[in-house]
Structures are given as C-alpha cells and as structure tokens.
Design an enzyme around this catalytic site. Structure first.
Site, PDB file in Angstrom:
ATOM      1  CG  ASP A 158       5.719  -0.058  -5.671  1.00 35.89           C
ATOM      2  OD1 ASP A 158       6.424  -0.693  -5.734  1.00 35.89           O
ATOM      3  OD2 ASP A 158       5.490   0.970  -5.173  1.00 35.89           O
ATOM      4  CG  HIS A 159       7.859   1.710  -9.373  1.00 35.28           C
ATOM      5  ND1 HIS A 159       6.742   2.415  -8.856  1.00 35.28           N
ATOM      6  CD2 HIS A 159       8.788   2.298  -8.591  1.00 35.28           C
ATOM      7  CE1 HIS A 159       6.734   3.253  -8.208  1.00 35.28           C
ATOM      8  NE2 HIS A 159       8.046   3.360  -8.107  1.00 35.28           N
ATOM      9  CB  CYS A 209       5.578  -0.781  -2.150  1.00 37.43           C
ATOM     10  SG  CYS A 209       5.185   0.262  -0.611  1.00 37.43           S
ATOM     11  CG  HIS A 265       0.627 -11.547  19.614  1.00 36.11           C
ATOM     12  ND1 HIS A 265       2.008 -10.796  20.510  1.00 36.11           N
ATOM     13  CD2 HIS A 265       0.708 -12.732  20.011  1.00 36.11           C
ATOM     14  CE1 HIS A 265       2.471 -11.781  21.104  1.00 36.11           C
ATOM     15  NE2 HIS A 265       1.956 -12.948  20.924  1.00 36.11           N
ATOM     16  CG  ASN A 266      -0.983  -7.823  15.561  1.00 39.39           C
ATOM     17  OD1 ASN A 266       0.196  -7.929  15.423  1.00 39.39           O
ATOM     18  ND2 ASN A 266      -1.597  -7.215  16.612  1.00 39.39           N
ATOM     19  NE  ARG A 304      12.876   1.806  -3.644  1.00 42.12           N
ATOM     20  CZ  ARG A 304      11.974   2.404  -4.087  1.00 42.12           C
ATOM     21  NH1 ARG A 304      11.197   3.146  -2.969  1.00 42.12           N
ATOM     22  NH2 ARG A 304      11.545   2.611  -5.509  1.00 42.12           N
ATOM     23  NE  ARG A 361      -4.625  -7.597  24.454  1.00 41.58           N
ATOM     24  CZ  ARG A 361      -3.637  -8.339  25.081  1.00 41.58           C
ATOM     25  NH1 ARG A 361      -2.611  -9.113  24.286  1.00 41.58           N
ATOM     26  NH2 ARG A 361      -3.649  -8.435  26.367  1.00 41.58           N
TER      27      ARG A 361
END
Length: 143
Positions: free
Chosen positions: A8-9, A65, A98-99, A109, A136
């Site tokens: 986004d911006h 973002c 792990h994921n 930011r 998992r």
C-alpha cells in the site's frame, strides 16, 4: 523462482528496493503494489498476491504496509497461504523453518529498508524443516 509483491502507500520505497534485489538475483517479479504515496486500500493489492501464491502461479509472496497486520490478515484468509509478519531477521527464519510461510509481511513503519532487504534474503534462502513441523502446518488451514 517467481515472487509476487504487493504494497500500500506505506511501502513503495520498500517495494522498489526489494524488486531491485530480486531482479539482481534473476528472480521474476509480479508487481501488484502501488507506486505512489497516495492513500489506497491494502486489500486491493493483497488479493492478487495471495491468489497467485494460493494457485501456485508464483513460488512465494511479499507484502508491505505500515504495520503489516492488515496485509497478513487479508492474505491469511486463503487456505493455501501462510503469511507471517516479521520485523526481525530471526522471525523470518522461524516462519520459514517452522511454519513454511509462503508470504512475508513487512511492516514499513517498524523496519528500515536495509533490514527489510536482509529479511527478504532470509525468506528466500531458508528452507522449511518439515519433520514435526509438517504435522502442525497441515492443521493450519480451516478448509
């Protein structure tokens, strides 16, 4: 390798730097983000990235973002997507190990561009461990 990127911006400068890095590595990039600082609605840029990851037309995605929360929430609506918010390189390593995260969400930011570039490198170079983590990951999707 092919990567879809959206922002986004809050993230055009991050996207430009990341795209330059990816292209320098010979990685094909699908750009779904805005190129200006004009206010936009982040879901409009997230859905094309998440769809591309979900349908396998790209290998992974990167979303940017302000806080990365909105983009992560939107992307994670897709059953095939595992999007993780990262503000340190160590977290990036863990979402891959792990994921098996397939989308990296960067909070513009709360990170600097050099830090974001290092996180992208880690995201690209870290492989999923599998093993006990596979069971998992298999339980994440609701549909």
């Amino acid at each position: 390798m092919k990567i879809a990127i959206g922002n986004d911006h809050a993230g055009p400068d991050y996207k430009f730097a990341i795209v330059e890095l990816l292209k320098s590595k010979g990685i094909e990039v699908e750009n779904h983000g805005t190129d200006t600082l004009d206010s936009v609605d982040y879901p409009d840029f997230v859905h094309p990235v998440a769809k591309a990851v979900a349908n396998g037309s790209v290998d992974r995605g990167i979303l940017i973002c302000g806080s990365a929360n909105g983009v992560a929430m939107t992307a994670n609506k897709y059953a095939e997507v595992r999007a993780g918010i990262c503000w340190t390189n160590e977290i990036v390593e863990l979402i891959r190990l792990h994921n098996d995260a397939n989308i990296l969400c960067i909070p513009a930011r709360f990170t600097a561009i050099p830090q974001a570039l290092k996180m992208v490198e880690t995201f690209l170079n870290t492989q999923f461990e599998g093993g006990r983590h596979q069971n998992r990951v298999d339980k994440i999707a609701c549909s």
